[in-house]
Each structure stands twice: as structure tokens, then as C-alpha cells.
Design a protein around this motif. Structure first.
Motif, mmCIF file in Angstrom:
data_model
loop_
_atom_site.group_PDB
_atom_site.id
_atom_site.type_symbol
_atom_site.label_atom_id
_atom_site.label_comp_id
_atom_site.label_asym_id
_atom_site.label_seq_id
_atom_site.Cartn_x
_atom_site.Cartn_y
_atom_site.Cartn_z
ATOM 1 N N ASP A 232 21.328 34.631 1.426
ATOM 2 C CA ASP A 232 22.801 33.782 0.939
ATOM 3 C C ASP A 232 21.513 32.309 0.937
ATOM 4 O OD1 ASP A 232 24.263 33.092 4.169
ATOM 5 O OD2 ASP A 232 22.312 32.894 3.313
ATOM 6 N N PHE A 233 20.527 32.200 0.750
ATOM 7 C CA PHE A 233 19.337 31.577 0.379
ATOM 8 C C PHE A 233 17.864 31.895 -0.056
ATOM 9 C CE2 PHE A 233 20.025 31.601 5.277
ATOM 10 C CZ PHE A 233 18.222 31.785 5.848
ATOM 11 N N ILE A 254 22.909 33.084 -2.985
ATOM 12 C CA ILE A 254 22.834 32.438 -2.871
ATOM 13 C C ILE A 254 23.300 31.221 -3.556
ATOM 14 C CG2 ILE A 254 20.024 30.994 -3.705
ATOM 15 C CD1 ILE A 254 18.869 33.542 -3.308
ATOM 16 N N TYR A 255 23.250 30.060 -2.230
ATOM 17 C CA TYR A 255 24.031 28.797 -2.872
ATOM 18 C C TYR A 255 23.306 27.860 -3.260
ATOM 19 C CZ TYR A 255 23.440 27.658 2.501
ATOM 20 O OH TYR A 255 23.436 26.805 2.771
ATOM 21 N N PHE A 256 21.814 28.122 -2.988
ATOM 22 C CA PHE A 256 20.924 26.622 -3.088
ATOM 23 C C PHE A 256 19.899 26.932 -3.572
ATOM 24 C CE2 PHE A 256 19.011 23.777 -0.336
ATOM 25 C CZ PHE A 256 18.943 22.848 0.010
ATOM 26 N N LEU A 257 19.905 25.713 -4.512
ATOM 27 C CA LEU A 257 17.594 25.767 -4.686
ATOM 28 C C LEU A 257 17.817 24.287 -4.719
ATOM 29 C CD1 LEU A 257 17.719 27.921 -8.073
ATOM 30 C CD2 LEU A 257 16.706 28.850 -5.796
ATOM 31 N N ASP A 258 16.669 24.742 -3.981
ATOM 32 C CA ASP A 258 15.706 22.491 -4.172
ATOM 33 C C ASP A 258 14.635 22.833 -4.553
ATOM 34 O OD1 ASP A 258 15.040 23.063 -2.465
ATOM 35 O OD2 ASP A 258 16.211 21.711 -0.771
ATOM 36 N N ASP A 259 13.650 21.277 -4.753
ATOM 37 C CA ASP A 259 12.386 20.880 -4.630
ATOM 38 C C ASP A 259 11.758 22.002 -3.866
ATOM 39 O OD1 ASP A 259 13.549 19.492 -2.776
ATOM 40 O OD2 ASP A 259 12.320 17.689 -2.749
ATOM 41 N N ARG A 274 19.340 35.756 -11.921
ATOM 42 C CA ARG A 274 20.637 35.890 -12.210
ATOM 43 C C ARG A 274 22.291 35.876 -11.195
ATOM 44 N NH1 ARG A 274 20.208 40.493 -16.883
ATOM 45 N NH2 ARG A 274 18.865 40.224 -18.386
ATOM 46 N N ASN A 275 22.814 35.853 -12.041
ATOM 47 C CA ASN A 275 24.613 36.065 -10.903
ATOM 48 C C ASN A 275 24.510 35.670 -9.322
ATOM 49 O OD1 ASN A 275 26.524 36.931 -10.046
ATOM 50 N ND2 ASN A 275 25.708 39.276 -9.821
ATOM 51 N N LEU A 276 23.713 34.157 -8.825
ATOM 52 C CA LEU A 276 23.217 34.205 -7.624
ATOM 53 C C LEU A 276 24.706 33.635 -7.521
ATOM 54 C CD1 LEU A 276 20.017 32.524 -8.169
ATOM 55 C CD2 LEU A 276 20.345 34.709 -7.198
ATOM 56 N N THR A 277 25.646 33.930 -6.848
ATOM 57 C CA THR A 277 27.597 34.126 -7.091
ATOM 58 C C THR A 277 27.691 32.908 -6.697
ATOM 59 O OG1 THR A 277 27.253 35.603 -5.260
ATOM 60 C CG2 THR A 277 27.850 36.525 -7.313
ATOM 61 N N LYS A 278 27.213 32.390 -5.446
ATOM 62 C CA LYS A 278 27.507 30.624 -5.230
ATOM 63 C C LYS A 278 26.730 29.341 -5.332
ATOM 64 C CE LYS A 278 29.608 32.583 -1.087
ATOM 65 N NZ LYS A 278 29.026 33.329 -0.090
ATOM 66 N N LEU A 279 25.243 30.032 -6.729
ATOM 67 C CA LEU A 279 25.267 29.101 -6.819
ATOM 68 C C LEU A 279 25.898 28.064 -7.670
ATOM 69 C CD1 LEU A 279 22.159 27.618 -6.692
ATOM 70 C CD2 LEU A 279 21.935 28.751 -9.361
ATOM 71 N N PRO A 407 28.209 15.243 -13.288
ATOM 72 C CA PRO A 407 28.246 14.658 -12.171
ATOM 73 C C PRO A 407 27.450 14.115 -11.904
ATOM 74 C CG PRO A 407 29.217 16.104 -11.203
ATOM 75 C CD PRO A 407 28.832 16.915 -12.731
ATOM 76 N N LYS A 408 27.338 12.706 -10.876
ATOM 77 C CA LYS A 408 25.853 12.278 -10.749
ATOM 78 C C LYS A 408 25.466 13.172 -9.485
ATOM 79 C CE LYS A 408 25.193 8.797 -12.870
ATOM 80 N NZ LYS A 408 25.029 8.650 -14.372
ATOM 81 N N PRO A 409 23.646 13.174 -9.823
ATOM 82 C CA PRO A 409 23.457 13.728 -8.382
ATOM 83 C C PRO A 409 23.714 13.245 -6.809
ATOM 84 C CG PRO A 409 21.396 12.707 -9.802
ATOM 85 C CD PRO A 409 23.032 12.338 -10.267
ATOM 86 N N HIS A 410 24.541 14.042 -6.045
ATOM 87 C CA HIS A 410 24.224 13.676 -5.079
ATOM 88 C C HIS A 410 23.597 13.993 -4.260
ATOM 89 C CE1 HIS A 410 27.697 16.011 -5.127
ATOM 90 N NE2 HIS A 410 27.871 15.661 -5.936
ATOM 91 N N THR A 411 22.510 14.293 -3.865
ATOM 92 C CA THR A 411 21.500 14.279 -2.397
ATOM 93 C C THR A 411 21.930 14.986 -1.830
ATOM 94 O OG1 THR A 411 20.575 12.909 -3.294
ATOM 95 C CG2 THR A 411 19.401 14.929 -4.606
#
Ligand SMILES: *[C@@H]1O[C@H](CO)[C@@H](O)[C@H](O)[C@H]1NC(C)=O
Ligand SMILES: *[C@@H]1O[C@H](CO)[C@@H](O)[C@H](O)[C@H]1NC(C)=O
Ligand SMILES: *[C@@H]1O[C@H](CO)[C@@H](O)[C@H](O)[C@H]1NC(C)=O
Ligand SMILES: *[C@@H]1O[C@H](CO)[C@@H](O)[C@H](O)[C@H]1NC(C)=O
Ligand SMILES: *[C@@H]1O[C@H](CO)[C@@H](O)[C@H](O)[C@H]1NC(C)=O
Ligand SMILES: *[C@@H]1O[C@H](CO)[C@@H](O)[C@H](O)[C@H]1NC(C)=O
Ligand SMILES: *[C@@H]1O[C@H](CO)[C@@H](O)[C@H](O)[C@H]1NC(C)=O
Length: 468
Positions: A232-233, A254-259, A274-279, A407-411
Motif C-alpha cells: 500500500d506504499f 498504493i495510495y500515496f506518491l510524493d516527493d 498502472r492500476n494503483l487502486t487507491k491512488l 482542487p487546490k493542493p492540500h498537502t
């Protein structure tokens, strides 16, 4: 006479079963299988696919610099020691029902550099260091030159810590489709014996995590496949894989990709996500460090509804982008230099026709726009579908302009949610405590009402009598 006949028949039977059946006769193998040589006689190909073979050949039909032998789809329960040879050998034993392997498989055949054991019945116990040991020399076993080992689609759930003791030259290891749930400490230790590994495939297992210990063993890795797991990550600590060029992580929740996800992967060229079902969103700077990134597949991310402003900052080399089948309502023109893309797939989305898409379309190369089944967007004025690549600038006119859907990024959204929950809990607790205190006070007051001393103290006759 009869006794002698029985005796002879028995001897004959024993002789045929012990020596005749133990190995396939190497000299005759070419009458059973297909053999051919390259015109320069340097490479001998032997194809024994589906020939009901039960044993390994006793020797090779002739010597050749290279031998490529395929024994797919046979019934070899136990893999026996390979015949002695100085040739460079590639061996394929997929779909053979192999359950066990003899110790010292490679002892007399040091030229085997490629071994495919995929689609067999090997378990963790069948894989011991002994299987891979080379010939004994003075005081230790010589390392074998095996470089390619395919163990995909077996029944392995863990590896012995020293299983790769004799195979320090391994460059390719495939463990796809096995029973790994975790890469435990023993398995991690085994990986530390193969520091030259370049390609590692652990796709299609049931992994929920890949620990940093494992990642640390793979500093020379160029290609990694962690697709089709339960991650999931993205595993932490991957930044150490500074020479990684290809990363596949499809079909994970995986629900999360960041810097920080790709931070450190300075050489990465290709990412398949592909197909990261929760991203749901690609955050600012996610691909900022991937300066060499050329190919990115984000298709089939069916929850993906936003790509932030600077998600691709610095990814100036990006040439192929797949954004088909997502939930993106639109795209920002500023996220990348669209004119430099060579391949772009925007099909199967639910885009709204807006000025953003028109702007992007204006920048795209004619090659991309030539796509006959071009991607579509929905015109909110008419509810018709329009081809994105043929939009005209009247979509940008006032009135037609659709306010930014992104939507505005709400980090800090997660933080905000946690804070809100905490605040709510605190308020509930405070109200509860206040209620209890209030109730206690009220009870005390009520008790005091009927308490003679208390009222006597309050209406002390002395104090009231002071004034006469
Ligand atoms: C290959 O071997 C065959 C006989 O086995 C021989 O006739 C032929 O000349 C050889 N070719 C080369 C290029 O050595
Ligand atoms: C071996 O032969 C089979 C048919 O018997 C064929 O399908 C297969 O492609 C061949 N494999 C190789 C490596 O030549
Ligand atoms: C045996 O091992 C020694 C030291 O590792 C090495 O120098 C020698 O070449 C080896 N002998 C053979 C026959 O491989
Ligand atoms: C997406 O991944 C999930 C597992 O995470 C899998 O069950 C599903 O079949 C995949 N969908 C597609 C379209 O590949
Ligand atoms: C984009 O991804 C989809 C689904 O994953 C695939 O069918 C399609 O061929 C890809 N497009 C390109 C241009 O590779
Ligand atoms: C985008 O790429 C094109 C072609 O390489 C180049 O001419 C243009 O200056 C670039 N635009 C920006 C904003 O970097
Ligand atoms: C579209 O591009 C034009 C100039 O090419 C620019 O003035 C306008 O602001 C852009 N609109 C959007 C929504 O990016």
C-alpha cells in the motif's frame, strides 16, 4: 534351467532399471529431440520440449562452444547433476514438475550461466546452498558462474540465508508468482550474497512490505518489478537504488506518491504505475527528482483525480506518458512541456472540454494528434463528446470557460483530518467531563439543601445577629 532364466531376467531387469533409466542417453538424445547447429558450428541447440523425458542427459551429444538445451514440459521429478562439459550452457526446465534437486548440480558443468526452473514445484526446502555448490578446491567450494536464475511460479515462501553462497555472480533473479508474504530476515540475508544483481522480479506474490534491509542488498539493481502484490506504499529507502532504470509497480493498492517516493533514483528512465487502486492524486514534486525519466505509465489508475501543478517539475526528458482510464477531469497545461511528448494516451477518461485541454492540444505534436480514435472530452454546454485534439479556442471564451476542476493542493490534508478527529474527540471528552462535573456539583448542592449544618453555617445566627 528355469531358475537360471529367472535369474538372468532379474539381472537384466536390474541392469536396465539402474543404469539405463537413471539418465537419458546423451548420444541418442538427438534422435529423440530436435538438434541443430549454427552454420559456424559454435552453438548447438537441443529442443526436447514435451518428449516425456524423466531424467537429465548423461552427456551432451557433442561438444560445442555453446549449448542451448530446452527441456520444457517433461516429467522430471528430481533434477540431477548436469553432465560434465566446458561449454557455455543455457538450460531450460520449465513446466517439468520438478520437486527436488540433487546437491552439486553444477559440479562438473561450470559453464552453465543460465537456468530456467520456472513453473515447477520447488519449495523453500528444495533450495539449499548445496544444490548450487561448485567443485571442491583445496579448502572450499568454487563459486559457480551462474548469472541468470528463473524460479518464477514455484512454491517458495522464504529463502535460506546462505542459498546464494556459491552463486556470487548472479545478475538476474526471478521470483515472480511464488508464495512470499514478507521478505523475512533470512531472505534479506540471502540477498546480501548477490550484490551484483541487476534485474530482480518479485511480482505476483502477496507482499505487504519490502523492508529496507532487502533494498540495501541491491545497490546495483537496474530493473525492479514489484507489480501485483499487496503493497500500500512504495517501499521506503528505495533512494539507495541510484542506478535503477526501470521500476514496475502495477496492480498494487498504493495510495500515496510524493516527493520522497522517487528521491535518489537519479537514473530512473521508466516507471510503470498502472492500476494503483487507491491512488487519488499525484502530488507536487513527485517526479521532480526523476530528471532522466523518459516513459511513465499512469494508466488504469481509476481513482486518480488530480495531478498537482509541479508534479513533473524537472522531468524534462519525459517522452511517453500514458494517462488512459483515470478519473482526471482535466489536466493543467503547465505541468509539463507537452510539445516534447512523442507518445501520449488520454483515452477512456471523463475529461470536461475546457481551455486547459485546448491549450495542451495546441502544444501537442502532429504525430500524437493523428490518433484516429482520439481521446474525447465532454462538452458541458451540449453534453456531447468532442475530440480533444480538434477542440477550437471558442472553448476558452468567457461563459464557456469551466472553472478549474483541479482542487487546490492540500498537502496537509491527512494532518488536517487527524487534527479534526483529535479536536472532535477532545470536545466530546471535554463536554463529557463538564457534564460529570456539573452533575456532581448539582448533586452536592442538592445534598446541601437538606443538610442542617450547612444551612446553619450559611444562615449563621451570629452573623445575622451582628446587625440586630
Ligand atoms: C561444421 O561441421 C560440419 C561437420 O560436422 C562441417 O562439415 C562444416 O564444415 C563445419 N562448419 C564450419 C564453419 O566449421
Ligand atoms: C521447441 O519445439 C517446440 C515444438 O516441439 C516449439 O514449440 C518450441 O518453440 C521450440 N523451442 C525452441 C527454444 O526452439
Ligand atoms: C582453487 O582455488 C584457488 C584459490 O581460490 C585458485 O587460485 C585456483 O585457481 C583454484 N583451482 C582451480 C582448479 O580452479
Ligand atoms: C488492479 O489491481 C487489482 C489488485 O490490486 C486487481 O485485482 C485488478 O484485477 C487489477 N485491475 C486491472 C484492470 O488490471
Ligand atoms: C496505455 O495503457 C493502456 C492500459 O494500460 C494500454 O491499453 C495502452 O496500449 C497504453 N497506450 C500506449 C500508447 O501504450
Ligand atoms: C518546450 O519544448 C520545445 C521543443 O523542444 C521548446 O522549443 C520550447 O521552448 C519548450 N517550452 C518550454 C516552456 O520549455
Ligand atoms: C491558454 O494559452 C493561452 C496562450 O497560449 C494563455 O493566454 C491562456 O492563459 C491559457 N489558458 C489556460 C487555461 O492555461
Amino acid at each position: 534351467m528355469k531358475i537360471i532364466t529367472v535369474f538372468l531376467v532379474t539381472i537384466l531387469y536390474l541392469w536396465t532399471t539402474t543404469s539405463g533409466e537413471d539418465f537419458e542417453n546423451g548420444k541418442e538424445i538427438c534422435s529423440k529431440c530436435e538438434c541443430r547447429k549454427t552454420p559456424d558450428n559454435k552453438t548447438l541447440y537441443i529442443n526436447c520440449t514435451d518428449r516425456q523425458i524423466k531424467h537429465i542427459v548423461s552427456d551432451w551429444p557433442e561438444n560445442s562452444d555453446n549449448i542451448v538445451a530446452t527441456f520444457s514440459q517433461n516429467e522430471i521429478q528430481t533434477l540431477q547433476t548436469f553432465p560434465g562439459s566446458k561449454s557455455r550452457i543455457k538450460l531450460v526446465f520449465d513446466h517439468c514438475g520438478i520437486e527436488t534437486m540433487e546437491p552439486g548440480l553444477f559440479e562438473s558443468s561450470l559453464g552453465v550461466f543460465y537456468l530456467d526452473l520456472s513453473y515447477n514445484k520447488l519449495t523453500s526446502d528444495a533450495l539449499s546452498a548445496d544444490v548450487f555448490k561448485g567443485p571442491y578446491n583445496i579448502s572450499e567450494y568454487q563459486p559457480i558462474p551462474l548469472e541468470y536464475l528463473n524460479l518464477a511460479y514455484n512454491q517458495i515462501h522464504s529463502l535460506h540465508k546462505n542459498v546464494f553462497e556459491h552463486t556470487p555472480n548472479l545478475k538476474y533473479l526471478n521470483l515472480e508468482g511464488n508464495d512470499f508474504r514478507v521478505l523475512d530476515d533470512m531472505t534479506a540475508l540471502s540477498f546480501s550474497l548477490i550484490p551484483q544483481l541487476k534485474i530482480f522480479n518479485i511480482a505476483n506474490n502477496e507482499l505487504t512490505d519490502v523492508s529496507e534491509n532487502v533494498i540495501r542488498s541491491f545497490r546495483s539493481l537496474i530493473e525492479l518489478d514489484i507489480s501485483n502484490n499487496d503493497l500500500d506504499f512504495v517501499p521506503r529507502g528505495m533512494g539507495i537504488l541510484t542506478s535503477l532504470e526501470i521500476l514496475r509497480m502495477d496492480n498494487n493498492p498504493i495510495y500515496f506518491l510524493d516527493d520522497e517516493t522517487f528521491l535518489g533514483m537519479d537514473d530512473i528512465l521508466e516507471i510503470s504505475a498502472r492500476n494503483l487502486t487507491k491512488l487519488e492524486r499525484i502530488k507536487t514534486n513527485t517526479f521532480a527528482q526523476a530528471k532522466k525519466l523518459k516513459k511513465l505509465d499512469l494508466s488504469q489508475n481509476q481513482m486518480l483525480s488530480a495531478i498537482d501543478d509541479q508534479a513533473f517539475l524537472n522531468s524534462e526528458k519525459l517522452r511517453e506518458l500514458n494517462l488512459s482510464n483515470t478519473r482526471l477531469p482535466t489536466l493543467l497545461p503547465d505541468i509539463l512541456n507537452w510539445s516534447e511528448l512523442e507518445v501520449l494516451d488520454l483515452n477512456y477518461n471523463e475529461f470536461y472540454c475546457d481551455c486547459n485541454l485546448y491549450n495542451i492540444s495546441q502544444q501537442l505534436s502532429e504525430d500524437i494528434k493523428r490518433d484516429q480514435n482520439g481521446p474525447y472530452c465532454k462538452d458541458v454546454r451540449t453534453s456531447f463528446s468532442l475530440e480533444i485534439y480538434t477542440l477550437t479556442n471558442d472553448i476558452c471564451m468567457e461563459g464557456n470557460y469551466i472553472p478549474n476542476f483541479i482542487p487546490k493542493p492540500h498537502t496537509g490534508s491527512k494532518l488536517l483530518r487527524i487534527s479534526l478527529v483529535l479536536l472532535t474527540v477532545m470536545i466530546i471528552v471535554a463536554v463529557f467531563i463538564a457534564a460529570i462535573l456539573g452533575f456532581a456539583k448539582w448533586r452536592a448542592w442538592q445534598r446541601n439543601q437538606g443538610y442542617p449544618f450547612a444551612s446553619q453555617i450559611v444562615y449563621n445566627p451570629i452573623t445575622t445577629n451582628v446587625h440586630f
